[in-house]
Motif scaffolding. Structure first.
Motif, PDB file in Angstrom:
ATOM      1  N   LEU A   1      72.744 -34.987  28.281  1.00  5.34           N
ATOM      2  CA  LEU A   1      72.135 -35.926  29.219  1.00  5.34           C
ATOM      3  C   LEU A   1      72.201 -37.340  28.665  1.00  5.34           C
ATOM      4  O   LEU A   1      71.729 -37.616  27.566  1.00  5.34           O
ATOM      5  CB  LEU A   1      70.661 -35.578  29.463  1.00  5.34           C
ATOM      6  CG  LEU A   1      70.331 -34.383  30.345  1.00  5.34           C
ATOM      7  CD1 LEU A   1      68.820 -34.189  30.358  1.00  5.34           C
ATOM      8  CD2 LEU A   1      70.834 -34.614  31.767  1.00  5.34           C
TER       9      LEU A   1
ATOM     10  N   LEU B   1      63.435 -40.647  32.807  1.00  3.03           N
ATOM     11  CA  LEU B   1      63.253 -39.213  32.585  1.00  3.03           C
ATOM     12  C   LEU B   1      61.782 -38.911  32.801  1.00  3.03           C
ATOM     13  O   LEU B   1      60.915 -39.653  32.335  1.00  3.03           O
ATOM     14  CB  LEU B   1      63.665 -38.828  31.151  1.00  3.03           C
ATOM     15  CG  LEU B   1      63.342 -37.402  30.694  1.00  3.03           C
ATOM     16  CD1 LEU B   1      64.105 -36.375  31.523  1.00  3.03           C
ATOM     17  CD2 LEU B   1      63.667 -37.233  29.207  1.00  3.03           C
TER      18      LEU B   1
ATOM     19  N   GLU C   1      65.710 -32.339  43.562  1.00  2.94           N
ATOM     20  CA  GLU C   1      66.988 -32.862  43.072  1.00  2.94           C
ATOM     21  C   GLU C   1      66.926 -34.347  42.722  1.00  2.94           C
ATOM     22  O   GLU C   1      67.518 -34.789  41.745  1.00  2.94           O
ATOM     23  CB  GLU C   1      68.097 -32.605  44.099  1.00  2.94           C
ATOM     24  CG  GLU C   1      68.618 -31.176  44.096  1.00  2.94           C
ATOM     25  CD  GLU C   1      69.151 -30.749  42.730  1.00  2.94           C
ATOM     26  OE1 GLU C   1      69.980 -31.480  42.155  1.00  2.94           O
ATOM     27  OE2 GLU C   1      68.722 -29.690  42.235  1.00  2.94           O
TER      28      GLU C   1
ATOM     29  N   ARG D   1      66.006 -35.704  39.059  1.00  2.00           N
ATOM     30  CA  ARG D   1      66.795 -35.470  37.845  1.00  2.00           C
ATOM     31  C   ARG D   1      67.188 -36.763  37.150  1.00  2.00           C
ATOM     32  O   ARG D   1      67.470 -37.738  37.816  1.00  2.00           O
ATOM     33  CB  ARG D   1      68.035 -34.632  38.192  1.00  2.00           C
ATOM     34  CG  ARG D   1      67.661 -33.249  38.694  1.00  2.00           C
ATOM     35  CD  ARG D   1      68.885 -32.336  38.795  1.00  2.00           C
ATOM     36  NE  ARG D   1      68.518 -31.063  39.381  1.00  2.00           N
ATOM     37  CZ  ARG D   1      67.909 -30.063  38.714  1.00  2.00           C
ATOM     38  NH1 ARG D   1      67.632 -30.213  37.435  1.00  2.00           N
ATOM     39  NH2 ARG D   1      67.613 -28.940  39.310  1.00  2.00           N
ATOM     40  N   PRO D   2      67.197 -36.742  35.809  1.00  2.00           N
ATOM     41  CA  PRO D   2      66.849 -35.609  34.950  1.00  2.00           C
ATOM     42  C   PRO D   2      65.334 -35.395  34.878  1.00  2.00           C
ATOM     43  O   PRO D   2      64.567 -36.343  34.805  1.00  2.00           O
ATOM     44  CB  PRO D   2      67.405 -36.012  33.587  1.00  2.00           C
ATOM     45  CG  PRO D   2      67.386 -37.509  33.608  1.00  2.00           C
ATOM     46  CD  PRO D   2      67.652 -37.903  35.023  1.00  2.00           C
TER      47      PRO D   2
ATOM     48  N   GLY E   1      62.181 -32.723  33.175  1.00  2.74           N
ATOM     49  CA  GLY E   1      61.822 -31.696  32.207  1.00  2.74           C
ATOM     50  C   GLY E   1      60.574 -30.957  32.635  1.00  2.74           C
ATOM     51  O   GLY E   1      59.683 -31.538  33.258  1.00  2.74           O
TER      52      GLY E   1
ATOM     53  N   GLU F   1      62.897 -22.138  32.539  1.00  3.18           N
ATOM     54  CA  GLU F   1      64.325 -22.439  32.617  1.00  3.18           C
ATOM     55  C   GLU F   1      64.905 -21.968  33.950  1.00  3.18           C
ATOM     56  O   GLU F   1      65.764 -22.637  34.544  1.00  3.18           O
ATOM     57  CB  GLU F   1      65.076 -21.788  31.462  1.00  3.18           C
ATOM     58  CG  GLU F   1      66.571 -22.111  31.468  1.00  3.18           C
ATOM     59  CD  GLU F   1      67.321 -21.438  30.339  1.00  3.18           C
ATOM     60  OE1 GLU F   1      68.266 -22.054  29.816  1.00  3.18           O
ATOM     61  OE2 GLU F   1      66.977 -20.290  29.979  1.00  3.18           O
TER      62      GLU F   1
ATOM     63  N   PRO G   1      65.218 -26.838  35.483  1.00  7.13           N
ATOM     64  CA  PRO G   1      65.061 -28.188  34.930  1.00  7.13           C
ATOM     65  C   PRO G   1      66.250 -28.563  34.048  1.00  7.13           C
ATOM     66  O   PRO G   1      67.058 -27.720  33.675  1.00  7.13           O
ATOM     67  CB  PRO G   1      63.791 -28.069  34.085  1.00  7.13           C
ATOM     68  CG  PRO G   1      63.832 -26.649  33.593  1.00  7.13           C
ATOM     69  CD  PRO G   1      64.389 -25.851  34.760  1.00  7.13           C
ATOM     70  N   ASP G   2      66.333 -29.832  33.711  1.00 10.23           N
ATOM     71  CA  ASP G   2      67.373 -30.301  32.791  1.00 10.23           C
ATOM     72  C   ASP G   2      66.940 -30.133  31.336  1.00 10.23           C
ATOM     73  O   ASP G   2      67.777 -30.044  30.441  1.00 10.23           O
ATOM     74  CB  ASP G   2      67.674 -31.779  33.062  1.00 10.23           C
ATOM     75  CG  ASP G   2      68.116 -32.008  34.494  1.00 10.23           C
ATOM     76  OD1 ASP G   2      69.259 -31.650  34.816  1.00 10.23           O
ATOM     77  OD2 ASP G   2      67.308 -32.512  35.301  1.00 10.23           O
ATOM     78  N   ILE G   3      65.632 -30.111  31.119  1.00  7.88           N
ATOM     79  CA  ILE G   3      65.057 -30.080  29.772  1.00  7.88           C
ATOM     80  C   ILE G   3      63.830 -29.181  29.792  1.00  7.88           C
ATOM     81  O   ILE G   3      63.121 -29.096  30.800  1.00  7.88           O
ATOM     82  CB  ILE G   3      64.633 -31.505  29.333  1.00  7.88           C
ATOM     83  CG1 ILE G   3      65.863 -32.387  29.081  1.00  7.88           C
ATOM     84  CG2 ILE G   3      63.753 -31.491  28.090  1.00  7.88           C
ATOM     85  CD1 ILE G   3      65.519 -33.854  28.918  1.00  7.88           C
TER      86      ILE G   3
ATOM     87  N   ILE H   1      69.045 -24.642  27.861  1.00 11.44           N
ATOM     88  CA  ILE H   1      68.889 -26.070  28.096  1.00 11.44           C
ATOM     89  C   ILE H   1      68.280 -26.749  26.871  1.00 11.44           C
ATOM     90  O   ILE H   1      67.691 -26.082  26.017  1.00 11.44           O
ATOM     91  CB  ILE H   1      68.017 -26.344  29.346  1.00 11.44           C
ATOM     92  CG1 ILE H   1      66.642 -25.667  29.215  1.00 11.44           C
ATOM     93  CG2 ILE H   1      68.735 -25.891  30.599  1.00 11.44           C
ATOM     94  CD1 ILE H   1      65.699 -25.972  30.365  1.00 11.44           C
TER      95      ILE H   1
END
Length: 329
Positions: free
Chosen positions: A7, A38, A64, A67-68, A70, A89, A93-95, A136
């Motif tokens: 990222l 973030l 959506e 993003r990003p 967590g 997860e 999520p991205d993190i 992730i």
């Protein structure tokens, strides 16, 4: 370029702190529109996720446009945290972030949140298991230590990096301080000066103005900043800091029309996401902050926090716009 895993977050990212009963999707939406790079969810109980508790599961909701983004989890049992990490997860999520910083008694005194700072070996073991359980990037939010005598943050950051975390956010207070006194960012310098540390370090605590952000950026060598309380009712703080860092100039404060517009957006999303009754109830904590500093505002605030329908709140906001049309912040 600051990176967490793959990222890319820009040269000096500004993060929205995970705040219980604040950092829900409606609040995150207005912060994202106003410059947050973030964001994290409210912290979610690992035990609640495993038991499929409705309140915990709802906090997994992400969208959506965020993003990003967590998801942050907390707990004091390694196996429960590993299972909760897998559940989180799956929400996409991205993190995944681990909360090792919450100072609240009911969390910390059970060995979760900042409570784990009394057992660094367990903290490292738990983190290692979570990193192994998900694909992730895993990050950590923590504090300097339990109290001044137990500050081992340089060692903690290095050991957590060694078991696989990809960024750390440090609130520059101890658990004992709670939110009192001044955050001591000098410890973040010590973390950054560790030649073995290569992950991004984000500073947190007391960043409440563009000037302070610029001062601390220059002084403490952090890779970015996490902003919490200063954003409540004032999501513009992210863009104001960015503009000041780039130009040295302060943006004008948002006028009343802008504040009303964002408050209504926040309200609309809150009602849409949680239904009218709960959406209105959970917005009540924000009104004072959106209109902070306005004279003789108490009666309007009282009306807002006692209103029971969406239409009623909108009418009050419209009335505020008319009565204070000439007010300048």
């Amino acid at each position: 370029m600051v990176k967490i895993g793959k990222l890319e977050l820009g040269e000096f990212p500004l993060l929205l702190a995970p705040m219980e009963d604040v950092s829900d999707p409606p609040f995150r939406a207005v912060c994202k529109e106003n410059g947050a790079d973030l964001m994290y969810t409210e912290f979610i109980s690992s035990e609640g996720l495993i038991r499929d508790a409705a309140k915990s599961v709802q906090k997994l909701d992400i969208f959506e446009y965020e993003r990003p983004i967590g998801i942050q989890i907390f707990g004091n049992e390694i196996e429960s945290m590993r299972e909760a990490a897998e559940i989180a997860e799956a929400a996409g999520p991205d993190i995944l972030d681990i909360n090792y910083g919450c100072p609240v008694h009911k969390v910390a005194c059970k060995g979760a949140g900042a409570g784990i700072l009394l057992d660094i070996d367990k903290m490292v073991s738990m983190t290692a298991e979570i990193v192994k359980a998900v694909k992730i990037p895993v990050t950590v939010k923590t504090r300097l230590g339990w109290n001044h005598e137990t500050i081992r943050i340089v060692e903690v950051a290095e050991r957590l990096q060694d078991v696989g975390i990809q960024a750390i956010s440090i609130h520059a207070r101890t658990r004992q301080q709670m939110y009192k006194g001044e955050a001591d960012w000098s410890y973040l310098n010590l973390v950054k000066d560790n030649p073995r540390l290569s992950i991004p370090v984000f500073g947190n605590g007391d960043i409440d103005s563009p000037e302070k952000a610029a001062e601390y950026k220059a002084k403490y060598n952090v890779d970015g900043m996490m902003i919490g309380r200063a954003s409540i009712g004032y999501p513009w703080v992210f863009n104001e800091i960015k503009h000041y860092l780039q130009t040295g100039e302060k943006l004008p404060q948002p006028d009343l029309a802008e504040r009303l517009n964002v408050a209504k957006k926040h309200l609309d999303f809150s009602v849409k996401w949680k239904g009218e009754k709960l959406g209105i109830l959970e917005m009540r904590r924000h009104y004072t902050n959106y209109f902070r500093g306005m004279p003789n505002f108490k009666s309007y605030r009282t009306e807002m926090v006692t209103a029971e329908s969406y239409e009623e709140v909108c009418e009050i906001l419209d009335k505020v716009g008319e009565v204070y049309a000439d007010y300048v912040f």
